[in-house]
Design a protein around this motif. Structure first.
Motif, PDB file in Angstrom:
ATOM      1  N   PHE A  79      35.486 -37.701  -3.473  1.00  0.00           N
ATOM      2  CA  PHE A  79      35.121 -39.048  -3.034  1.00  0.00           C
ATOM      3  C   PHE A  79      35.545 -40.088  -4.066  1.00  0.00           C
ATOM      4  O   PHE A  79      36.051 -41.156  -3.723  1.00  0.00           O
ATOM      5  CB  PHE A  79      33.615 -39.139  -2.759  1.00  0.00           C
ATOM      6  N   SER A  80      35.327 -39.755  -5.342  1.00  0.00           N
ATOM      7  CA  SER A  80      35.769 -40.664  -6.410  1.00  0.00           C
ATOM      8  C   SER A  80      37.290 -40.798  -6.397  1.00  0.00           C
ATOM      9  O   SER A  80      37.836 -41.889  -6.580  1.00  0.00           O
ATOM     10  CB  SER A  80      35.296 -40.148  -7.777  1.00  0.00           C
ATOM     11  N   MET A  81      37.978 -39.680  -6.168  1.00  0.00           N
ATOM     12  CA  MET A  81      39.435 -39.711  -6.105  1.00  0.00           C
ATOM     13  C   MET A  81      39.903 -40.589  -4.948  1.00  0.00           C
ATOM     14  O   MET A  81      40.840 -41.379  -5.091  1.00  0.00           O
ATOM     15  CB  MET A  81      40.001 -38.300  -5.937  1.00  0.00           C
ATOM     16  N   ALA A  82      39.243 -40.492  -3.818  1.00  0.00           N
ATOM     17  CA  ALA A  82      39.640 -41.259  -2.641  1.00  0.00           C
ATOM     18  C   ALA A  82      39.552 -42.762  -2.901  1.00  0.00           C
ATOM     19  O   ALA A  82      40.510 -43.506  -2.625  1.00  0.00           O
ATOM     20  CB  ALA A  82      38.773 -40.874  -1.441  1.00  0.00           C
ATOM     21  N   VAL A  83      38.428 -43.221  -3.449  1.00  0.00           N
ATOM     22  CA  VAL A  83      38.263 -44.661  -3.703  1.00  0.00           C
ATOM     23  C   VAL A  83      39.240 -45.119  -4.783  1.00  0.00           C
ATOM     24  O   VAL A  83      39.887 -46.157  -4.650  1.00  0.00           O
ATOM     25  CB  VAL A  83      36.805 -45.002  -4.085  1.00  0.00           C
ATOM     26  N   SER A  84      39.372 -44.333  -5.826  1.00  0.00           N
ATOM     27  CA  SER A  84      40.313 -44.647  -6.900  1.00  0.00           C
ATOM     28  C   SER A  84      41.734 -44.774  -6.342  1.00  0.00           C
ATOM     29  O   SER A  84      42.461 -45.715  -6.669  1.00  0.00           O
ATOM     30  CB  SER A  84      40.244 -43.555  -7.973  1.00  0.00           C
ATOM     31  N   ASN A  85      42.123 -43.844  -5.481  1.00  0.00           N
ATOM     32  CA  ASN A  85      43.465 -43.880  -4.901  1.00  0.00           C
ATOM     33  C   ASN A  85      43.679 -45.094  -4.001  1.00  0.00           C
ATOM     34  O   ASN A  85      44.765 -45.674  -3.993  1.00  0.00           O
ATOM     35  CB  ASN A  85      43.759 -42.586  -4.135  1.00  0.00           C
ATOM     36  N   MET A  86      42.657 -45.502  -3.265  1.00  0.00           N
ATOM     37  CA  MET A  86      42.789 -46.694  -2.415  1.00  0.00           C
ATOM     38  C   MET A  86      43.049 -47.925  -3.276  1.00  0.00           C
ATOM     39  O   MET A  86      43.903 -48.753  -2.941  1.00  0.00           O
ATOM     40  CB  MET A  86      41.532 -46.892  -1.564  1.00  0.00           C
ATOM     41  N   LEU A  87      42.329 -48.036  -4.386  1.00  0.00           N
ATOM     42  CA  LEU A  87      42.542 -49.172  -5.288  1.00  0.00           C
ATOM     43  C   LEU A  87      43.931 -49.110  -5.917  1.00  0.00           C
ATOM     44  O   LEU A  87      44.593 -50.139  -6.081  1.00  0.00           O
ATOM     45  CB  LEU A  87      41.456 -49.200  -6.370  1.00  0.00           C
ATOM     46  N   LYS A  88      44.379 -47.913  -6.251  1.00  0.00           N
ATOM     47  CA  LYS A  88      45.725 -47.753  -6.818  1.00  0.00           C
ATOM     48  C   LYS A  88      46.794 -48.127  -5.797  1.00  0.00           C
ATOM     49  O   LYS A  88      47.781 -48.780  -6.140  1.00  0.00           O
ATOM     50  CB  LYS A  88      45.937 -46.321  -7.313  1.00  0.00           C
ATOM     51  N   ILE A  89      46.606 -47.714  -4.548  1.00  0.00           N
ATOM     52  CA  ILE A  89      47.571 -48.055  -3.497  1.00  0.00           C
ATOM     53  C   ILE A  89      47.645 -49.566  -3.313  1.00  0.00           C
ATOM     54  O   ILE A  89      48.722 -50.126  -3.113  1.00  0.00           O
ATOM     55  CB  ILE A  89      47.203 -47.346  -2.165  1.00  0.00           C
ATOM     56  N   LEU A  90      46.499 -50.232  -3.402  1.00  0.00           N
ATOM     57  CA  LEU A  90      46.463 -51.699  -3.299  1.00  0.00           C
ATOM     58  C   LEU A  90      46.960 -52.367  -4.580  1.00  0.00           C
ATOM     59  O   LEU A  90      47.073 -53.588  -4.631  1.00  0.00           O
ATOM     60  CB  LEU A  90      45.044 -52.181  -2.982  1.00  0.00           C
ATOM     61  N   GLU A  91      47.235 -51.552  -5.599  1.00  0.00           N
ATOM     62  CA  GLU A  91      47.720 -52.022  -6.898  1.00  0.00           C
ATOM     63  C   GLU A  91      46.758 -53.011  -7.540  1.00  0.00           C
ATOM     64  O   GLU A  91      47.110 -54.111  -7.940  1.00  0.00           O
ATOM     65  CB  GLU A  91      49.131 -52.612  -6.766  1.00  0.00           C
ATOM     66  N   ILE A  92      45.501 -52.563  -7.615  1.00  0.00           N
ATOM     67  CA  ILE A  92      44.429 -53.354  -8.223  1.00  0.00           C
ATOM     68  C   ILE A  92      44.111 -52.771  -9.593  1.00  0.00           C
ATOM     69  O   ILE A  92      43.979 -51.566  -9.745  1.00  0.00           O
ATOM     70  CB  ILE A  92      43.163 -53.282  -7.343  1.00  0.00           C
ATOM     71  N   ASN A  93      43.994 -53.633 -10.590  1.00  0.00           N
ATOM     72  CA  ASN A  93      43.479 -53.190 -11.885  1.00  0.00           C
ATOM     73  C   ASN A  93      41.977 -53.056 -11.749  1.00  0.00           C
ATOM     74  O   ASN A  93      41.314 -53.985 -11.277  1.00  0.00           O
ATOM     75  CB  ASN A  93      43.808 -54.216 -12.980  1.00  0.00           C
TER      76      ASN A  93
END
Length: 110
Positions: free
Chosen positions: A33-47
């Motif tokens: 679950f942590s990986m999923a949210v982290s990956n969504m933010l990475k895909i959106l290219e958010i710091n």
């Protein structure tokens, strides 16, 4: 929860526009679950700041009390609690997450 833990959690939220309380780190998540949210933010290219709750049991339990939310990960944007994995995933899929980030003035990486 004692004041020290409450203040530590509040400081993370206050000092980071996008703050994710997660199991593990953004580079090495230790829960799907942590990986999923982290990956969504990475895909959106958010710091964003990843706070590893596994490093401190008091933070791990404290964040649940702080937000009155029973699960981790927990996403905060500009001091506002957004939700956990299911809510963030739904918001990501329907475009609402990107809209909130834009509305709150979060800069996307170029």
């Amino acid at each position: 929860m004692d004041d020290q833990i409450r203040n530590l959690i509040q400081n993370h939220i206050d000092n980071n526009d996008v703050c994710l309380f997660m199991k593990g780190t953004p580079d090495a998540p230790q829960c799907g679950f942590s990986m999923a949210v982290s990956n969504m933010l990475k895909i959106l290219e958010i710091n964003f700041k990843g706070v590893n709750v596994l490093e401190d049991q008091k933070i791990r339990e404290g964040i649940k009390t702080f937000s009155d939310w029973p699960t981790i990960p927990q996403l905060y944007i500009k001091k506002e609690f957004i939700g956990g994995c299911d809510i963030v995933k739904e918001m990501y899929e329907n475009g609402e997450l990107k809209k909130i980030l834009e509305t709150k003035g979060i800069n996307f990486k170029k």
